[in-house]
Scaffold this motif. Structure first.
Motif, PDB file in Angstrom:
ATOM      1  N   VAL A  36       0.848  -1.201   0.000  1.00 52.91           N
ATOM      2  CA  VAL A  36       0.000   0.000   0.000  1.00 52.91           C
ATOM      3  C   VAL A  36       0.880   1.246   0.000  1.00 52.91           C
ATOM      4  O   VAL A  36       0.631   2.194  -0.753  1.00 52.91           O
ATOM      5  CB  VAL A  36      -0.959  -0.007   1.218  1.00 52.91           C
ATOM      6  CG1 VAL A  36      -1.621   1.346   1.415  1.00 52.91           C
ATOM      7  CG2 VAL A  36      -2.003  -1.096   1.055  1.00 52.91           C
ATOM      8  N   TYR A  37       1.905   1.231   0.815  1.00 46.82           N
ATOM      9  CA  TYR A  37       2.834   2.367   0.877  1.00 46.82           C
ATOM     10  C   TYR A  37       3.472   2.621  -0.503  1.00 46.82           C
ATOM     11  O   TYR A  37       3.553   3.760  -0.956  1.00 46.82           O
ATOM     12  CB  TYR A  37       3.921   2.109   1.922  1.00 46.82           C
ATOM     13  CG  TYR A  37       4.916   3.225   2.025  1.00 46.82           C
ATOM     14  CD1 TYR A  37       4.670   4.326   2.851  1.00 46.82           C
ATOM     15  CD2 TYR A  37       6.097   3.197   1.287  1.00 46.82           C
ATOM     16  CE1 TYR A  37       5.581   5.369   2.939  1.00 46.82           C
ATOM     17  CE2 TYR A  37       7.013   4.233   1.364  1.00 46.82           C
ATOM     18  CZ  TYR A  37       6.745   5.318   2.186  1.00 46.82           C
ATOM     19  OH  TYR A  37       7.644   6.359   2.258  1.00 46.82           O
ATOM     20  N   ILE A  38       3.913   1.554  -1.149  1.00 49.09           N
ATOM     21  CA  ILE A  38       4.520   1.705  -2.477  1.00 49.09           C
ATOM     22  C   ILE A  38       3.527   2.345  -3.442  1.00 49.09           C
ATOM     23  O   ILE A  38       3.859   3.281  -4.166  1.00 49.09           O
ATOM     24  CB  ILE A  38       5.013   0.344  -3.024  1.00 49.09           C
ATOM     25  CG1 ILE A  38       6.285  -0.059  -2.294  1.00 49.09           C
ATOM     26  CG2 ILE A  38       5.264   0.410  -4.532  1.00 49.09           C
ATOM     27  CD1 ILE A  38       6.794  -1.430  -2.663  1.00 49.09           C
ATOM     28  N   TYR A  39       2.294   1.848  -3.434  1.00 41.65           N
ATOM     29  CA  TYR A  39       1.316   2.384  -4.378  1.00 41.65           C
ATOM     30  C   TYR A  39       0.966   3.840  -4.053  1.00 41.65           C
ATOM     31  O   TYR A  39       0.860   4.663  -4.955  1.00 41.65           O
ATOM     32  CB  TYR A  39       0.054   1.520  -4.426  1.00 41.65           C
ATOM     33  CG  TYR A  39      -0.816   1.924  -5.590  1.00 41.65           C
ATOM     34  CD1 TYR A  39      -0.475   1.536  -6.879  1.00 41.65           C
ATOM     35  CD2 TYR A  39      -1.937   2.721  -5.409  1.00 41.65           C
ATOM     36  CE1 TYR A  39      -1.230   1.929  -7.965  1.00 41.65           C
ATOM     37  CE2 TYR A  39      -2.700   3.115  -6.488  1.00 41.65           C
ATOM     38  CZ  TYR A  39      -2.345   2.720  -7.763  1.00 41.65           C
ATOM     39  OH  TYR A  39      -3.094   3.126  -8.844  1.00 41.65           O
ATOM     40  N   GLU A  40       0.803   4.134  -2.784  1.00 44.03           N
ATOM     41  CA  GLU A  40       0.439   5.505  -2.399  1.00 44.03           C
ATOM     42  C   GLU A  40       1.561   6.505  -2.670  1.00 44.03           C
ATOM     43  O   GLU A  40       1.308   7.680  -2.867  1.00 44.03           O
ATOM     44  CB  GLU A  40       0.053   5.556  -0.916  1.00 44.03           C
ATOM     45  CG  GLU A  40      -1.284   4.909  -0.641  1.00 44.03           C
ATOM     46  CD  GLU A  40      -1.641   4.882   0.839  1.00 44.03           C
ATOM     47  OE1 GLU A  40      -0.760   5.158   1.695  1.00 44.03           O
ATOM     48  OE2 GLU A  40      -2.807   4.572   1.138  1.00 44.03           O
ATOM     49  N   HIS A  41       2.800   6.043  -2.667  1.00 47.41           N
ATOM     50  CA  HIS A  41       3.952   6.924  -2.876  1.00 47.41           C
ATOM     51  C   HIS A  41       4.626   6.692  -4.230  1.00 47.41           C
ATOM     52  O   HIS A  41       5.793   7.023  -4.415  1.00 47.41           O
ATOM     53  CB  HIS A  41       4.962   6.739  -1.737  1.00 47.41           C
ATOM     54  CG  HIS A  41       4.421   7.179  -0.419  1.00 47.41           C
ATOM     55  ND1 HIS A  41       3.712   6.337   0.401  1.00 47.41           N
ATOM     56  CD2 HIS A  41       4.457   8.377   0.208  1.00 47.41           C
ATOM     57  CE1 HIS A  41       3.342   6.987   1.482  1.00 47.41           C
ATOM     58  NE2 HIS A  41       3.769   8.227   1.394  1.00 47.41           N
ATOM     59  N   LYS A  42       3.893   6.119  -5.156  1.00 47.45           N
ATOM     60  CA  LYS A  42       4.464   5.728  -6.445  1.00 47.45           C
ATOM     61  C   LYS A  42       5.109   6.886  -7.200  1.00 47.45           C
ATOM     62  O   LYS A  42       6.114   6.713  -7.881  1.00 47.45           O
ATOM     63  CB  LYS A  42       3.415   5.035  -7.310  1.00 47.45           C
ATOM     64  CG  LYS A  42       2.207   5.888  -7.647  1.00 47.45           C
ATOM     65  CD  LYS A  42       1.143   5.050  -8.325  1.00 47.45           C
ATOM     66  CE  LYS A  42      -0.138   5.809  -8.527  1.00 47.45           C
ATOM     67  NZ  LYS A  42      -0.870   6.117  -7.311  1.00 47.45           N
ATOM     68  N   GLU A  43       4.551   8.082  -7.073  1.00 46.81           N
ATOM     69  CA  GLU A  43       5.107   9.234  -7.795  1.00 46.81           C
ATOM     70  C   GLU A  43       6.488   9.629  -7.269  1.00 46.81           C
ATOM     71  O   GLU A  43       7.278  10.220  -7.985  1.00 46.81           O
ATOM     72  CB  GLU A  43       4.178  10.459  -7.689  1.00 46.81           C
ATOM     73  CG  GLU A  43       2.812  10.260  -8.307  1.00 46.81           C
ATOM     74  CD  GLU A  43       1.808   9.648  -7.348  1.00 46.81           C
ATOM     75  OE1 GLU A  43       2.054   9.607  -6.114  1.00 46.81           O
ATOM     76  OE2 GLU A  43       0.763   9.173  -7.839  1.00 46.81           O
ATOM     77  N   ASN A  44       6.775   9.301  -6.020  1.00 45.33           N
ATOM     78  CA  ASN A  44       8.038   9.691  -5.391  1.00 45.33           C
ATOM     79  C   ASN A  44       9.122   8.621  -5.482  1.00 45.33           C
ATOM     80  O   ASN A  44      10.232   8.830  -4.999  1.00 45.33           O
ATOM     81  CB  ASN A  44       7.806  10.034  -3.916  1.00 45.33           C
ATOM     82  CG  ASN A  44       6.808  11.162  -3.749  1.00 45.33           C
ATOM     83  OD1 ASN A  44       6.749  12.068  -4.571  1.00 45.33           O
ATOM     84  ND2 ASN A  44       6.018  11.095  -2.703  1.00 45.33           N
ATOM     85  N   LEU A  45       8.798   7.485  -6.074  1.00 46.47           N
ATOM     86  CA  LEU A  45       9.765   6.391  -6.164  1.00 46.47           C
ATOM     87  C   LEU A  45      10.865   6.730  -7.171  1.00 46.47           C
ATOM     88  O   LEU A  45      10.616   7.368  -8.188  1.00 46.47           O
ATOM     89  CB  LEU A  45       9.063   5.099  -6.586  1.00 46.47           C
ATOM     90  CG  LEU A  45       8.012   4.552  -5.626  1.00 46.47           C
ATOM     91  CD1 LEU A  45       7.274   3.385  -6.253  1.00 46.47           C
ATOM     92  CD2 LEU A  45       8.640   4.147  -4.309  1.00 46.47           C
TER      93      LEU A  45
END
Length: 188
Positions: A55-64
């Motif tokens: 969930v964290y990865i998906y919610e922060h996908k733009e910042n990866l």
């Protein structure tokens, strides 16, 4: 979508492609789950941490960050994520208080069982011998042979340098060979 390179899959995820996220989840969930169980030794905690992690990865996908290979990033990030979760969880904090540098991984004989009768003795004893290795050697062995990570990827996952991985792997294999030779002599 399943046949895309890691780089394209990751880029698609970062752009919000839900099918790329699904492929990423399906591809890496089993191995991350097994790795998490080795670290936490708790099924529920591992599953909760892994769900939260994705969930964290998906919610922060733009910042990866941009990636060429996904596995080292996921393993190292999940390792840190689950260790933080264990240390924050009151139920485990007193007992475990995991050091981010030393994860205690144990193996079961079933993880080494093969279908060849001639290797049964070796496989059962291999798990026992691996569990006698120092923690860092056990973790390197696990990442190399159970997660199929390369030395460079293991270095990224464990946040140690490449040469340390090579040296640790070499020492672990050398120790295992010596111990297996002794066991075979004793049982001859």
């Amino acid at each position: 979508m399943r046949n895309l390179s890691d780089e394209i899959l990751w880029k698609s995820l970062k752009e919000g492609d839900i099918s790329a996220f699904s492929v990423l989840f399906e591809k890496f969930y089993p191995s991350l789950h097994n790795y998490g169980l080795k670290i936490s030794k708790d099924q529920d905690l591992t599953e909760d941490a892994l769900q939260d992690f994705f969930v964290y990865i998906y919610e922060h996908k733009e910042n990866l960050s941009d990636l060429n290979t996904i596995a080292p990033y996921l393993f190292s990030s999940f390792r840190r994520f689950i260790i933080k979760k264990i240390n924050r969880n009151q139920k485990y904090a007193i007992v475990r208080n995991l050091d981010k540098d030393m994860v205690d991984i144990n193996f079961t004989p079933e993880e080494f069982i093969t279908y060849q009768e001639s290797t049964t003795f070796r496989d059962k004893n291999l798990a026992k011998l691996i569990n006698q290795l120092p923690k860092r050697q056990r973790e390197v062995i696990y990442l190399k042979f159970h997660c199929d990570l390369k030395a460079k990827e293991i270095a990224e996952t464990m946040d140690i340098n490449y040469q340390s991985v090579i040296n640790t792997l070499h020492k672990a294999i050398k120790n295992l060979r010596e111990e297996m030779a002794i066991l075979q002599l004793l049982n001859s």
